[in-house]
Scaffold this motif. Structure first.
Motif, PDB file in Angstrom:
ATOM      1  N   ASP A   1       0.821  -1.218   0.000  1.00 60.60           N
ATOM      2  CA  ASP A   1       0.000   0.000   0.000  1.00 60.60           C
ATOM      3  C   ASP A   1       0.852   1.264   0.000  1.00 60.60           C
ATOM      4  OD1 ASP A   1      -2.536  -1.077  -0.182  1.00 60.60           O
ATOM      5  OD2 ASP A   1      -2.737  -1.343   1.982  1.00 60.60           O
ATOM      6  N   LYS A   2       1.861   1.258  -0.823  1.00 63.94           N
ATOM      7  CA  LYS A   2       2.751   2.399  -0.927  1.00 63.94           C
ATOM      8  C   LYS A   2       2.610   3.046  -2.299  1.00 63.94           C
ATOM      9  CE  LYS A   2       6.359   1.043   2.368  1.00 63.94           C
ATOM     10  NZ  LYS A   2       7.817   0.775   2.548  1.00 63.94           N
ATOM     11  N   VAL A   3       2.703   4.375  -2.344  1.00 59.13           N
ATOM     12  CA  VAL A   3       2.597   5.133  -3.584  1.00 59.13           C
ATOM     13  C   VAL A   3       3.872   5.940  -3.765  1.00 59.13           C
ATOM     14  CG1 VAL A   3       1.307   6.898  -4.845  1.00 59.13           C
ATOM     15  CG2 VAL A   3       0.093   5.303  -3.348  1.00 59.13           C
ATOM     16  N   LEU A   4       4.382   5.961  -5.005  1.00 58.56           N
ATOM     17  CA  LEU A   4       5.539   6.800  -5.294  1.00 58.56           C
ATOM     18  C   LEU A   4       5.343   7.499  -6.628  1.00 58.56           C
ATOM     19  CD1 LEU A   4       7.417   5.240  -7.609  1.00 58.56           C
ATOM     20  CD2 LEU A   4       8.064   3.846  -5.679  1.00 58.56           C
ATOM     21  N   ASP A   5       6.077   8.559  -6.854  1.00 55.99           N
ATOM     22  CA  ASP A   5       6.026   9.327  -8.096  1.00 55.99           C
ATOM     23  C   ASP A   5       7.075   8.817  -9.059  1.00 55.99           C
ATOM     24  OD1 ASP A   5       3.956  11.053  -7.362  1.00 55.99           O
ATOM     25  OD2 ASP A   5       5.349  12.309  -6.226  1.00 55.99           O
ATOM     26  N   TYR A   6       6.659   8.703 -10.325  1.00 49.34           N
ATOM     27  CA  TYR A   6       7.588   8.262 -11.370  1.00 49.34           C
ATOM     28  C   TYR A   6       7.654   9.348 -12.435  1.00 49.34           C
ATOM     29  CZ  TYR A   6       9.303   5.727 -15.475  1.00 49.34           C
ATOM     30  OH  TYR A   6      10.002   5.344 -16.579  1.00 49.34           O
ATOM     31  N   SER A   7       8.851   9.824 -12.736  1.00 46.22           N
ATOM     32  CA  SER A   7       9.047  10.893 -13.710  1.00 46.22           C
ATOM     33  C   SER A   7       8.971  10.334 -15.129  1.00 46.22           C
ATOM     34  CB  SER A   7      10.397  11.573 -13.499  1.00 46.22           C
ATOM     35  OG  SER A   7      10.448  12.161 -12.213  1.00 46.22           O
ATOM     36  N   ILE A   8       8.222  11.036 -15.996  1.00 46.67           N
ATOM     37  CA  ILE A   8       8.017  10.600 -17.380  1.00 46.67           C
ATOM     38  C   ILE A   8       9.122  11.189 -18.259  1.00 46.67           C
ATOM     39  CG2 ILE A   8       6.419  10.573 -19.310  1.00 46.67           C
ATOM     40  CD1 ILE A   8       5.469   9.023 -16.894  1.00 46.67           C
ATOM     41  N   SER A   9       9.756  10.321 -19.021  1.00 46.48           N
ATOM     42  CA  SER A   9      10.774  10.797 -19.966  1.00 46.48           C
ATOM     43  C   SER A   9      10.192  10.974 -21.365  1.00 46.48           C
ATOM     44  CB  SER A   9      11.957   9.827 -20.010  1.00 46.48           C
ATOM     45  OG  SER A   9      11.517   8.510 -20.327  1.00 46.48           O
ATOM     46  N   ASN A  10       9.295  10.059 -21.776  1.00 49.00           N
ATOM     47  CA  ASN A  10       8.625  10.146 -23.071  1.00 49.00           C
ATOM     48  C   ASN A  10       7.122  10.178 -22.848  1.00 49.00           C
ATOM     49  OD1 ASN A  10      11.059   9.964 -24.624  1.00 49.00           O
ATOM     50  ND2 ASN A  10      11.095   7.749 -24.211  1.00 49.00           N
ATOM     51  N   SER A  11       6.452  11.030 -23.593  1.00 51.64           N
ATOM     52  CA  SER A  11       5.009  11.171 -23.398  1.00 51.64           C
ATOM     53  C   SER A  11       4.240   9.954 -23.868  1.00 51.64           C
ATOM     54  CB  SER A  11       4.495  12.415 -24.123  1.00 51.64           C
ATOM     55  OG  SER A  11       4.742  12.305 -25.518  1.00 51.64           O
ATOM     56  N   ILE A  12       4.802   9.193 -24.789  1.00 51.33           N
ATOM     57  CA  ILE A  12       4.135   7.996 -25.307  1.00 51.33           C
ATOM     58  C   ILE A  12       5.082   6.807 -25.199  1.00 51.33           C
ATOM     59  CG2 ILE A  12       3.123   6.888 -27.327  1.00 51.33           C
ATOM     60  CD1 ILE A  12       2.164   9.585 -28.249  1.00 51.33           C
ATOM     61  N   PHE A  13       4.568   5.718 -24.625  1.00 40.68           N
ATOM     62  CA  PHE A  13       5.328   4.474 -24.564  1.00 40.68           C
ATOM     63  C   PHE A  13       4.635   3.443 -25.441  1.00 40.68           C
ATOM     64  CE2 PHE A  13       5.708   0.176 -22.927  1.00 40.68           C
ATOM     65  CZ  PHE A  13       7.084   0.007 -22.857  1.00 40.68           C
ATOM     66  N   SER A  14       5.401   2.716 -26.239  1.00 38.34           N
ATOM     67  CA  SER A  14       4.825   1.673 -27.104  1.00 38.34           C
ATOM     68  C   SER A  14       5.868   0.587 -27.315  1.00 38.34           C
ATOM     69  CB  SER A  14       4.386   2.271 -28.445  1.00 38.34           C
ATOM     70  OG  SER A  14       3.820   1.281 -29.262  1.00 38.34           O
ATOM     71  N   GLN A  15       5.448  -0.672 -27.091  1.00 38.05           N
ATOM     72  CA  GLN A  15       6.374  -1.797 -27.249  1.00 38.05           C
ATOM     73  C   GLN A  15       5.577  -3.083 -27.453  1.00 38.05           C
ATOM     74  OE1 GLN A  15       9.460  -1.881 -24.290  1.00 38.05           O
ATOM     75  NE2 GLN A  15      10.105  -3.967 -24.789  1.00 38.05           N
ATOM     76  N   GLN A  16       6.172  -4.007 -28.209  1.00 37.77           N
ATOM     77  CA  GLN A  16       5.506  -5.276 -28.499  1.00 37.77           C
ATOM     78  C   GLN A  16       5.915  -6.332 -27.489  1.00 37.77           C
ATOM     79  OE1 GLN A  16       5.846  -6.625 -32.527  1.00 37.77           O
ATOM     80  NE2 GLN A  16       5.073  -4.710 -33.398  1.00 37.77           N
ATOM     81  N   PHE A  17       4.940  -7.167 -27.107  1.00 36.93           N
ATOM     82  CA  PHE A  17       5.187  -8.265 -26.168  1.00 36.93           C
ATOM     83  C   PHE A  17       4.394  -9.484 -26.635  1.00 36.93           C
ATOM     84  CE2 PHE A  17       5.657  -4.323 -23.769  1.00 36.93           C
ATOM     85  CZ  PHE A  17       6.876  -4.510 -23.144  1.00 36.93           C
ATOM     86  N   LYS A  18       4.595 -10.584 -25.902  1.00 38.13           N
ATOM     87  CA  LYS A  18       3.870 -11.817 -26.181  1.00 38.13           C
ATOM     88  C   LYS A  18       3.040 -12.190 -24.964  1.00 38.13           C
ATOM     89  CE  LYS A  18       7.391 -13.659 -29.326  1.00 38.13           C
ATOM     90  NZ  LYS A  18       8.323 -14.775 -29.602  1.00 38.13           N
ATOM     91  N   LEU A  19       1.946 -12.893 -25.222  1.00 40.13           N
ATOM     92  CA  LEU A  19       1.145 -13.397 -24.112  1.00 40.13           C
ATOM     93  C   LEU A  19       1.992 -14.318 -23.251  1.00 40.13           C
ATOM     94  CD1 LEU A  19      -2.333 -14.195 -25.730  1.00 40.13           C
ATOM     95  CD2 LEU A  19      -1.790 -12.346 -24.148  1.00 40.13           C
ATOM     96  N   ASP A  20       1.746 -14.301 -21.940  1.00 43.99           N
ATOM     97  CA  ASP A  20       2.463 -15.093 -20.931  1.00 43.99           C
ATOM     98  C   ASP A  20       3.880 -14.589 -20.679  1.00 43.99           C
ATOM     99  OD1 ASP A  20       0.206 -16.755 -20.776  1.00 43.99           O
ATOM    100  OD2 ASP A  20       0.967 -18.040 -22.383  1.00 43.99           O
ATOM    101  N   GLU A  21       4.282 -13.538 -21.383  1.00 46.02           N
ATOM    102  CA  GLU A  21       5.620 -12.972 -21.164  1.00 46.02           C
ATOM    103  C   GLU A  21       5.553 -11.976 -20.010  1.00 46.02           C
ATOM    104  OE1 GLU A  21       8.891 -10.109 -23.483  1.00 46.02           O
ATOM    105  OE2 GLU A  21       7.124 -10.890 -24.546  1.00 46.02           O
ATOM    106  N   GLU A  22       6.545 -12.033 -19.123  1.00 45.19           N
ATOM    107  CA  GLU A  22       6.586 -11.112 -17.989  1.00 45.19           C
ATOM    108  C   GLU A  22       7.087  -9.753 -18.442  1.00 45.19           C
ATOM    109  OE1 GLU A  22       8.814 -12.681 -14.774  1.00 45.19           O
ATOM    110  OE2 GLU A  22       7.445 -14.356 -14.396  1.00 45.19           O
TER     111      GLU A  22
END
Length: 811
Positions: free
Chosen positions: A176-197
């Motif tokens: 139950d902890k919250v932290l701030d994460y700084s954005i470097s790029n306004s849009i993130f996009s990447q391909q993955f596969k099902l069952d992939e971590e």
């Protein structure tokens, strides 16, 4: 006639004729033809655009389930009075934050599965080809849409649009902890596969294939992580409704996704059952823990005593008691055990008495753990006190402290409390007496013990101590077995009778039929309200009936709306309904002339209340119909302030009545010929600064006398009598006075002046002409086409109108 006539002088007259009023309302039927389809269209849009809400339920039974193998005296799970008002407690528990938070965490309902719908982002929980599996103790992106676009049935593109935010919130659900994460790029996009971590700075999860659905290339979904607090609040609206005369509860939840509702309801009753069982056996667990602790201590004490006895026997060379010592040992063993039990009972009653005296609520009275309370009155009174205290807590949330029912309940609690304290006090005295007797008897045996040899005395003391400890050991061992069996045999007081299930239930909202009904009703009521309001506050004359209610002056005729290009309606459209109406007026006027006027010149004065009512229009056309009937007629414009009659004939207003009255022109010079045969005209001439004085001059009398000698009919177009007094000066020349009112223009209160003059007989032989009358459904009643006042339609030509207007006209 005037004496028998009772008319309304108030301009805010109410409509007394219901039938006429209904016709007037129905005259606006075209409004309903427009508003009803609009209402249906709006209802249809609401039905298709509103989010569907489904209501599903599960049924549970709430009842005390006690193990029949144990009685209140022996069962380790025994507690005073049981659970009171359990159904009400379960209802409150189901809507509690703690319970719903536990359910949300178990189901991970802080993960939203979404899809873009036609009108909104839709919840597609249970309808996705994947399930989100979070990495334990990792941070996840909070309150931001994560888009998943499938490239094929196994590969997908994950994208996040951060917008113009400089940072986002990440949440660790385990801590139950919250932290701030700084954005470097306004849009993130990447391909993955099902069952992939996925191990990203802001996302740590895997999309596991469900196997129930196959991903389709081109399909898109969204997921979003919400905070626990924001999600729990939406599920606290679970309703638990008691089923009358039973111990059953119907647990209901309403939402847009049936799969989510089913899972939540089933999990919430499952968690409820588990927690209720845990709470129910908690007393047994605590007692078992206490017994285990005492059992180990007693076991160690027993072992030490055994060692001490063995060492003593070996050291002193004494192995058995004498006959006398054995007899003393046999008598004191029972007394020692009894004395031990009496001390325990006295200690419990002292604790119970202290609790009752120091507490105001008695819902948690301590029950005996390993002490047998044999007195039945104490058990019943404690149970009654517990029940009354529970009732008081419920009643305090509903009424004020001075409410008679609460005052009576407090008095009842006080009475039971005092009786219980008296009984406890009596029992304490009895037990104290028993302990005193026990001590006395033990003292006797102890004195006998002193007569034995010293070695035997010590051995006897060891034997007594060992026997008492061994008895306590066996008692604790028995209670330990009872606690274990009670825990193993305990069942929850919650029984699930019907689980929540999607059986194809229809949505509760939107209620399509109801919405259509409301749409139709509102499309009728709203315009009806506008129409009724308009009619109630309508202060203008609309019908002949209005005039007859407002004035004792008779109505001579009704003239329709002029469709000609100018006021020469009779000339331009001789077969129109307007031309026919003026011919009817001409016929009706003849009945108003006195017998003395036969063969003489007849003068008709045309006036009105204010300008714009059609006074000049009526003057021109009345003069025209007289002239067309072969009578030599002259139209005189005596409205010196606003001269009008000349323009429709194509004549000029350079010379007129004013020029004659001021002596510039002779009578013959001011008379002009018109294009209508037998019709001459005298215009008003230039506008003078003193029109009233000119009208009242003797020259006016001379002019009228001159015209009477040369014409059969004289039509005088006078000023409005509601604005200036000129008209009253001219009425003295009239054989007949026509008072023009205009439909939907003339105010009802404007008739008051002419009414007063008529009643006081200052004006006579006056009649009213209703001008610009338009046939309507409401106003045609009684005074439509073919009515005797002159607005007829027998053979006149049909005016050409647009197609839709003709359709409405026919309707």
């Amino acid at each position: 006639m005037e004496g028998d006539f009772n008319f309304i002088k108030n301009s805010d007259e109410s409509i007394s004729d219901i039938k006429d009023y209904l016709f007037r309302v129905l005259d606006h039927w075209k409004w309903f033809l427009v508003t009803i389809p609009i209402g249906l269209v709006i209802a249809y849009y609401i039905n298709i655009s509103s989010q569907k809400q489904f209501g599903l339920s599960a049924t549970i039974s709430v009842s005390e389930k006690q193990n029949p193998l144990f009685s209140t005296g022996t069962s380790i799970a025994f507690n005073w009075g049981g659970v009171s008002d359990k159904v009400e407690g379960i209802r409150r528990y189901l809507s509690s934050r703690t319970h719903n938070e536990a359910v949300v965490r178990k189901l991970q309902f802080y993960i939203e599965y979404l899809n873009e719908g036609q009108f909104r982002i839709e919840d597609v929980y249970g309808k996705t080809p994947f399930k989100v599996i979070l990495e334990p103790n990792q941070f996840q992106l909070l309150n931001t849409l994560i888009r998943i676009d499938f490239i094929d049935d196994y590969n997908y593109n994950l994208s996040v649009d951060f917008g113009d935010r400089a940072s986002v919130k990440l949440l660790n659900y385990d801590k139950d902890k919250v932290l701030d994460y700084s954005i470097s790029n306004s849009i993130f996009s990447q391909q993955f596969k099902l069952d992939e971590e996925l191990q990203l700075p802001f996302l740590n999860l895997a999309l596991k294939s469900t196997g129930e659905m196959k991903a389709v290339a081109g399909s898109s979904y969204m997921i979003r992580f919400k905070s626990i607090n924001s999600v729990v609040g939406s599920y606290q609206r679970v309703r638990a409704t008691p089923i009358k005369n039973t111990a059953l509860l119907s647990v209901t939840l309403v939402g847009p996704n049936k799969k989510r509702i089913v899972d939540y309801l089933n999990k919430t009753v499952e968690v409820l059952s588990e927690n209720q069982l845990k709470d129910k056996t908690n007393y047994a667990y605590q007692t078992l823990e206490f017994i285990d602790e005492q059992f180990e201590n007693t076991k160690d004490s027993l072992r030490l005593i055994e060692d001490d006895i063995g060492d003593y026997k070996q050291e002193k060379g004494i192995y058995d008691l004498s006959v006398e010592g054995s007899q003393i040992f046999s008598n004191t063993s029972g007394l020692d055990q009894k004395h031990f039990e009496l001390v325990d009972q006295l200690e419990y009653y002292q604790n119970l008495e202290s609790y009752i005296k120091t507490h105001h609520s008695f819902t948690s009275i301590p029950a005996p753990a390993i002490v047998n309370v044999m007195d039945g009155s104490i058990s019943s009174e404690v149970s009654a006190l517990t029940q009354l205290s529970t009732t008081k807590i419920k009643l305090e949330s509903e009424v004020t402290e001075n409410h008679p029912s609460l005052v009576s309940l407090n008095q009842e609690i006080l009475t039971v409390k005092n009786v219980l304290l008296e009984n406890i006090s009596s029992l304490k005295k009895i037990i104290e007496l028993d302990i005193k007797n026990s001590n006395r008897r033990l003292g006797i045996y102890n004195s006998q013990l002193q007569k034995l040899p010293e070695k035997e005395q010590q051995l006897l003391n060891y034997q007594r101590k060992y026997t008492m400890t061994e008895s306590n050991y066996k008692y604790l061992l028995q209670k330990r077995y009872e606690a274990d069996i009670a825990i193993a045999a305990s069942v929850s007081d919650i029984t699930i009778l019907d689980k929540a299930k999607d059986t194809g239930q229809k949505s509760n909202k939107p209620r399509t039929g109801f919405n259509y009904m409301v749409g139709v009703l509102l499309s009728i009521i709203l315009p009806l309200f506008v129409i009724v309001t308009k009619e109630i506050f309508d202060t203008k004359i609309q019908t002949v009936e209005n005039i007859e209610k407002l004035s004792p002056i008779p109505v001579l005729g009704v003239v329709g709306r002029n469709e000609a290009k100018n006021n020469l309606a009779v000339v331009l459209k001789p077969k129109s309904s307007v031309a026919e109406a003026f011919r009817a007026l001409r016929s009706n006027v003849h009945f108003l002339f006195s017998r003395s006027k036969i063969g003489q010149t007849k003068t008709v004065v045309v006036t009105s209340s204010v300008g714009g009512e059609g006074k000049t229009f009526a003057s021109i056309n009345m003069a025209t119909v007289f002239a067309l009937s072969g009578k030599k007629t002259i139209l005189v414009g005596l409205d010196l302030r606003k001269p009008k009659i000349f323009g429709d004939f194509g004549l000029k207003n350079n010379i007129g009545v004013v020029n004659y009255l001021i002596g510039q022109k002779t009578k013959e010079e001011i008379i002009q010929k018109t294009q209508v045969e037998n019709l001459d005209m005298i215009s008003a001439g230039p506008i003078p600064p003193n029109p009233s004085e000119l009208i009242m001059s003797p020259a006016t009398d001379e002019l009228i006398d001159y015209l009477k000698e040369r014409y059969e009919y004289i039509i005088l177009d006078t000023p409005p009598i509601g604005l200036v007094a000129d008209a009253f000066e001219l009425i003295k020349y009239a054989d007949v006075t026509l008072y023009v009112v205009r439909q939907n223009f003339t105010q009802k209160g404007m008739l008051k002046m002419i009414n007063d003059k008529y009643i006081k007989k200052e004006i006579s032989n006056v009649s009213i002409v209703l001008n610009d009358f338009k046939i309507k459904a409401g106003f045609g009643y009684g005074y439509g086409y073919g009515y005797g006042y002159g607005y007829g339609k027998g053979y006149q030509e049909e005016e050409k109108k647009p197609f839709f207007k003709r359709i409405f006209k026919k309707s």
